[in-house]
Motif scaffolding. Structure first.
Motif, PDB file in Angstrom:
ATOM      1  N   HIS A  20      -5.718  -5.113  -2.261  1.00 32.58           N
ATOM      2  CA  HIS A  20      -5.972  -3.784  -2.822  1.00 32.58           C
ATOM      3  C   HIS A  20      -7.067  -3.842  -3.879  1.00 32.58           C
ATOM      4  N   SER A  60      -0.872 -11.501  -1.960  1.00 34.55           N
ATOM      5  CA  SER A  60      -2.054 -11.200  -1.142  1.00 34.55           C
ATOM      6  C   SER A  60      -2.295  -9.704  -1.035  1.00 34.55           C
ATOM      7  N   ALA A  61      -1.214  -8.897  -1.007  1.00 37.08           N
ATOM      8  CA  ALA A  61      -1.386  -7.439  -0.937  1.00 37.08           C
ATOM      9  C   ALA A  61      -2.063  -6.918  -2.198  1.00 37.08           C
ATOM     10  N   SER A  62      -1.712  -7.489  -3.350  1.00 39.75           N
ATOM     11  CA  SER A  62      -2.326  -7.050  -4.610  1.00 39.75           C
ATOM     12  C   SER A  62      -3.814  -7.368  -4.624  1.00 39.75           C
ATOM     13  N   LYS A  74       0.300  -1.929   2.714  1.00 41.18           N
ATOM     14  CA  LYS A  74       0.895  -3.262   2.578  1.00 41.18           C
ATOM     15  C   LYS A  74       1.727  -3.350   1.303  1.00 41.18           C
ATOM     16  N   ILE A  75       1.234  -2.755   0.212  1.00 43.94           N
ATOM     17  CA  ILE A  75       1.982  -2.785  -1.051  1.00 43.94           C
ATOM     18  C   ILE A  75       3.287  -2.011  -0.908  1.00 43.94           C
ATOM     19  N   SER A  87      -4.700 -11.982   4.966  1.00 42.34           N
ATOM     20  CA  SER A  87      -3.419 -12.600   4.614  1.00 42.34           C
ATOM     21  C   SER A  87      -3.454 -14.102   4.841  1.00 42.34           C
ATOM     22  N   ALA A 146       2.628  -4.617  -6.736  1.00 37.78           N
ATOM     23  CA  ALA A 146       2.587  -5.667  -5.719  1.00 37.78           C
ATOM     24  C   ALA A 146       2.828  -7.044  -6.330  1.00 37.78           C
ATOM     25  N   SER A 159      -4.653  -1.189   2.526  1.00 35.35           N
ATOM     26  CA  SER A 159      -4.242  -2.004   1.383  1.00 35.35           C
ATOM     27  C   SER A 159      -3.030  -1.400   0.678  1.00 35.35           C
ATOM     28  N   GLU A 186      -8.348  -6.976   7.390  1.00 32.10           N
ATOM     29  CA  GLU A 186      -6.950  -7.414   7.411  1.00 32.10           C
ATOM     30  C   GLU A 186      -6.223  -6.954   8.666  1.00 32.10           C
ATOM     31  N   ALA A 228       4.146  -9.756  -3.791  1.00 34.76           N
ATOM     32  CA  ALA A 228       3.176  -9.515  -2.717  1.00 34.76           C
ATOM     33  C   ALA A 228       1.788  -9.871  -3.223  1.00 34.76           C
ATOM     34  N   ASP A 283       5.902  -3.997   1.151  1.00 34.55           N
ATOM     35  CA  ASP A 283       6.517  -5.091   0.404  1.00 34.55           C
ATOM     36  C   ASP A 283       7.425  -4.578  -0.705  1.00 34.55           C
TER      37      ASP A 283
END
Length: 625
Positions: free
Chosen positions: A337, A332-334, A404-405, A484, A325, A401, A476, A330, A408
């Motif tokens: 998670h 915010s995704a990292s 999302k990764i 986010s 991520a 989570s 989220e 990414a 992206d």
């Protein structure tokens, strides 16, 4: 409340000092009370500050606190300063809250250990170091916390030091991570040379003004910082220390893997994200390293027999997702998670610790089985953590989570499809080895009779973490997309166009792969277990089993290239020729001292004679020179 920011790392640091000084006279109960209560105070303050922070959240919302000068010399200054933004807020809450639950669990888990004061002292120092790391407003103070967590990992992994294997595991963690630490230290010198400061805000501001994307300076700085990150977060090529870190007590494994040391590298990259954004080549490298290791660690987890080593390789794989991520921007995704991973990974280690404790330190899953009937609470909480780790669609936090990764990664303009395929493969492997772990441990015939142990100190952390492993993802996925929006103030992620079709198709594929992994585990370990045995008997199957079991032979390669030559040279130079000079100098001083002792006879007339000779000699020099 923001004036109390300094107390968050101070409370566990104070606990460390009290436990260290009073270790000889504090009772076990007093030691555990001090260790748990100091972390509880930090967790309480972090919650109160978090409420104040979120209630007044605006663009670039930041709390700052300067405690005083640390280093102040011409050309350089560094303060004991703390910096709280949305990212560090997420980290301190996670570290404090999960750390408190682990300490509470430890109070019972370690109550019969003879060194309980030492244990809690190091655990508190570990917490203080991690909190200093994530709150530091300058890279030098961050590096102090960075080295602190490295030291504490060595102390805690080798906590049961009477067994040489434990001491070796602690040494391995320290030495391997020191490789990355050295690269990071050089990176700090490089940044100071470039900008004349180690203040994080000032560096990031200067980066955007003075460096251009893809510049040599940006690439060098990003690579050096990445070196530190891969060491602490056990990523390629410095991942070998983490499976051996299972030598420490189970709560230590939970703390290292869930909330502290292994996430430090993720935090470092995210905190200095503008430097990495200026180095697109390094960003792609981060994504590739994460994608490779999340798959490699998944295969290794699939063939382990030790329940804690399965979880260790799982951690390496999940940190790989975070790196993936980060590599695709990414941010915010990292961090999201990381937030979810802290809950389910701490839960799995703590539940596994209960299983191991009740089975008299038995680690092999093949000697467990059928435990769901004797340990219903442990089973259901472990199942919640396993479901979240497997990213069971729609009902677990881990699904949201990880999804999302993967989204992206798919939309990343460079090699996005390849990275997404690696992520999907890792998701299938995760579901497979996690389901295998649950089946071998809790289903089938019971192979070992567990002892009866009952304590709320065990139950409370397991239940709380199990609930969070299921519902935390909805933070989220609510209509407000709280996480986010919250993280966007400090981590501006890349924007990727994507249609509504992708938002349905990609999660659907991910869900199918996860259910496929779960079904495969059931088929091969419940329905047709002989298939696995027959595959292992073949030449290729046996080779792959041993290859993956031994971590893709990285330890053997490093042993051949680095360890054996070093040991060989050390044996040749057993009597170090450099040391011989200093040993000779020391021997000369000893001999001179022996000669000087000959003058100490106790006879007054000889003393007066020597004084007289000395006076005459001095007067002669004065008169004739």
């Amino acid at each position: 409340m923001q004036n109390l920011l300094w107390t968050i790392p101070f409370f566990p640091l104070a606990g460390f000092l009290i436990l260290s000084i009073g270790s000889n006279w504090l009772s076990p109960k007093a030691s555990s009370t001090i260790g748990v209560s100091t972390v509880a105070l930090s967790a309480l303050v972090s919650i109160l500050i978090g409420i104040e922070f979120i209630s007044g959240l605006e663009v670039s919302q930041v709390f700052r606190q300067e405690l005083g000068a640390w280093i102040d010399v011409p050309g350089f200054s560094a303060n004991f300063g703390f910096y709280l933004d949305s990212m560090s807020m997420v980290f301190i809450f996670t570290v404090c809250f999960v750390g408190f639950l682990i300490h509470l669990y430890s109070a019972f888990f370690m109550k019969h250990d003879e060194g309980i004061a030492r244990y809690f002292a190091w655990m508190n120092l570990f917490m203080a170091s991690m909190l200093i790391l994530v709150l530091a407003d300058n890279l030098l103070l961050l590096y102090l916390g960075w080295e602190g967590v490295g030291l504490c990992s060595y102390l805690l992994i080798g906590y049961w030091y009477k067994d040489p294997k434990n001491g070796y595991a602690g040494q391995k963690a320290l030495i391997v991570t020191r490789i990355g630490d050295t690269a990071m230290a050089i990176g700090l010198f490089f940044l100071f040379r470039s900008f004349g400061t180690l203040n994080i805000d000032e560096i990031l501001h200067s980066v955007s003004l003075e460096w251009i994307s893809g510049s040599t300076d940006a690439q060098i700085a990003a690579l050096l910082l990445l070196g530190g990150a891969v060491g602490k977060s056990a990523q390629l090529p410095l991942q070998t220390w983490l499976p051996d870190a299972m030598a420490g007590p189970s709560p230590v494994s939970a703390l290292i893997h869930a909330a502290t040391m292994v996430t430090a590298g993720v935090y470092l990259i995210a905190r200095t994200n503008l430097i990495f954004s200026m180095a697109p080549g390094v960003m792609l490298l981060i994504a590739i390293l994460g994608a490779l290791l999340l798959v490699m660690a998944g295969f290794s987890a699939l063939v382990q027999w030790d329940i804690k080593r399965v979880l260790a390789y799982s951690t390496i794989s999940q940190i790989g997702y975070m790196f993936l991520a980060l590599g695709v921007g990414a941010w915010s995704a990292s961090i999201f998670h990381f937030f979810i991973h802290a809950f389910f990974k701490a839960l799995l280690f703590l539940a596994a610790g209960v299983v191991i404790l009740r089975l008299k330190e038995e680690h092999s899953m093949f000697k467990m089985g059928g435990l769901r009937k004797n340990m219903p609470l442990v089973f259901y909480t472990f199942l919640a953590g396993a479901a979240s780790l497997s990213a069971l669609p729609l009902i677990t936090a881990g699904y949201f989570s990880k999804d999302k990764i993967l989204m992206d990664a798919f939309l990343f303009p460079r090699a996005g499809m390849v990275l997404w395929i690696a992520g999907i493969a890792g998701a299938g492997l995760t579901a497979l080895y996690t389901s295998r772990m649950v089946i071998l441990t809790f289903f089938g015939k019971m192979k070992s009779e567990p002892e009866h142990i009952h304590s709320k100190a065990f139950n409370i952390p397991l239940v709380v973490l199990a609930v969070l492993s299921i519902i935390a993802g909805y933070i989220e996925m609510s209509p407000l997309h709280f996480f986010s929006r919250f993280m966007a103030f400090s981590l501006p992620a890349f924007n990727h166009p994507g249609g509504a079709a992708l938002e349905f198709i990609l999660p659907a594929v991910s869900g199918i792969v996860v259910f496929g992994g779960i079904f495969s585990a059931w088929y091969f370990y419940v329905r047709k277990p002989k298939i696995i045995y027959s595959i292992k008997q073949t030449a290729i199957g046996g080779f792959l089993y041993n290859f993956w079991f031994n971590g893709w032979a990285f330890d053997k390669i490093y042993d051949l290239i680095f360890v054996q030559p070093y040991v060989f040279l050390a044996k040749i130079n057993k009597k170090d020729f450099i040391d011989s000079f200093y040993n000779g100098l020391a021997n000369l001083m000893i001999r001179l001292n022996d000669w000087a002792l000959l003058t100490q006879t106790g006879r007054l007339r000889w003393y007066l004679a020597f004084i007289t000779v000395g006076v005459i000699f001095g007067i002669t020099i004065i008169l004739f020179l």
